[in-house]
Design an enzyme around this catalytic site. Structure first.
Site, short mmCIF file in Angstrom:
data_model
loop_
_atom_site.label_atom_id
_atom_site.label_comp_id
_atom_site.label_asym_id
_atom_site.label_seq_id
_atom_site.Cartn_x
_atom_site.Cartn_y
_atom_site.Cartn_z
N GLY A 11 -5.05 -1.24 -10.94
CA GLY A 11 -4.19 -0.02 -10.87
C GLY A 11 -4.73 1.12 -10.86
O GLY A 11 -4.24 2.13 -11.34
N LYS A 60 6.77 -17.53 -1.47
CA LYS A 60 6.61 -16.27 -0.75
C LYS A 60 8.05 -15.60 -0.04
O LYS A 60 8.45 -14.73 0.02
CB LYS A 60 5.56 -16.26 0.21
CG LYS A 60 5.21 -15.13 1.07
CD LYS A 60 3.80 -15.40 1.87
CE LYS A 60 3.56 -14.36 2.93
NZ LYS A 60 2.18 -14.28 3.15
N ASN A 102 -2.68 0.60 3.57
CA ASN A 102 -3.29 -0.27 2.70
C ASN A 102 -4.64 0.57 2.55
O ASN A 102 -5.21 1.16 3.34
CB ASN A 102 -3.70 -1.64 3.34
CG ASN A 102 -4.50 -2.55 2.33
OD1 ASN A 102 -4.45 -2.70 1.20
ND2 ASN A 102 -5.55 -3.12 2.98
N HIS A 104 -8.70 -0.12 1.59
CA HIS A 104 -9.65 -1.06 1.64
C HIS A 104 -10.89 -0.47 1.30
O HIS A 104 -11.37 0.43 1.89
CB HIS A 104 -9.71 -1.80 2.90
CG HIS A 104 -10.61 -3.04 2.85
ND1 HIS A 104 -10.35 -4.30 2.44
CD2 HIS A 104 -11.86 -2.87 3.76
CE1 HIS A 104 -11.49 -4.96 2.65
NE2 HIS A 104 -12.29 -4.25 3.27
C1 GRF Z 1 -9.50 -1.37 -4.40
O1 GRF Z 1 -10.80 -1.20 -4.61
C2 GRF Z 1 -8.81 -1.13 -3.17
O2 GRF Z 1 -9.56 -0.50 -2.14
C3 GRF Z 1 -8.54 -2.63 -3.03
O3 GRF Z 1 -8.46 -3.18 -4.16
C4 GRF Z 1 -9.06 -2.49 -5.25
C5 GRF Z 1 -7.87 -2.18 -5.98
O4 GRF Z 1 -8.37 -1.37 -7.30
N1 GRF Z 1 -7.36 -2.98 -1.81
P1 GRF Z 1 -7.16 -0.81 -8.30
O5 GRF Z 1 -6.30 -1.92 -8.67
O6 GRF Z 1 -6.55 0.41 -7.48
O7 GRF Z 1 -8.12 -0.34 -9.59
#
Ligand code: GRF
Length: 212
Positions: A11, A60, A102, A104
């Site tokens: 988070g 799901k 999203n 990434h």
């Molecule tokens: C992050 O590196 C994000 O880019 C990827 O998952 C990770 C989540 O980290 N999709 P957090 O839970 O926000 O600390």
């Protein structure tokens, strides 16, 4: 706007968003949805007095029905996946067309999928970064809204690189949400555009036009 943030784990991006809201950088109302009962993100949401909901991700179909019902009830108009470790179905995505983003931890389209930093280091590339993109049925493949970059130091490990990129993510994601709040993000011919945004990335800093 009413924005739902989907989480599954630590988070830290959620915290960056809620901090940005607390500081007045973001103006939306947020709710948080977790598919993991143990997610640290749930405690973070509570710390920031943000409504948080947990739904079992199996089966799901039921998970998605329950989530969609809640989103409707809460008049949610936009969804942010922030470390959400499940793949949404095509039907779910169709319910929020170009309204799900999203984050990434790589410079997409390179290094889609999981274990990104390990693969980045093994590959020997010299730069990496983070990407915010729209969510489509193809994983990590929707059009790109914004990216930030970082050089990779020869001494970097998977862990140091992860931390470097996370620090960038925590700036990038709130910035993109702000652009969305300001109605500045659009898509044309499968490319995303941000009205009036500056893309001058001559230095190895995030391509952000505002700081908070
Ligand atoms: C992050 O590196 C994000 O880019 C990827 O998952 C990770 C989540 O980290 N999709 P957090 O839970 O926000 O600390």
């Amino acid at each position: 706007m009413n924005i739902a943030i989907f989480v599954s784990g630590r988070g830290s991006n959620l915290e960056a968003i809620l901090k940005a809201k607390k500081q007045g950088f973001l103006t939306s109302d947020f709710i948080v949805i977790s598919n993991n009962k143990q997610a640290k993100a749930i405690d973070i949401a509570k710390d920031y007095n943000t409504e948080v909901f947990y739904f079992d991700q199996k089966p799901k179909r039921l998970f998605e029905e329950n989530v969609l019902r809640l989103l409707k009830e809460k008049n949610v108009d936009f969804i942010v996946l922030a470390g959400f470790m499940a793949i949404l179905s095509g039907d779910f995505i169709k319910a929020y067309p170009q309204r799900i983003i999203n984050i990434h931890p790589s410079l997409l389209p390179a290094f889609k999928g999981i274990n990104v930093h390990k693969r980045v280091i093994e590959s020997g590339v010299k730069y990496t970064g983070a990407t915010v993109h729209f969510v489509t049925e193809d994983i990590d493949a929707g059009c790109i809204i914004a990216q930030t970059i970082s050089p990779i130091d020869p001494s970097d490990t998977e862990n140091t690189l992860e931390q470097k990129i996370l620090n960038l993510e925590h700036k990038l994601l709130p910035q993109v949400i702000r652009w969305i709040e300001q109605n500045r993000v659009s898509v044309k011919d499968k490319k995303a555009y941000v009205k009036g945004a500056s893309y001058n990335c001559l230095q190895f800093t995030p391509c952000l036009e505002e700081s908070f």
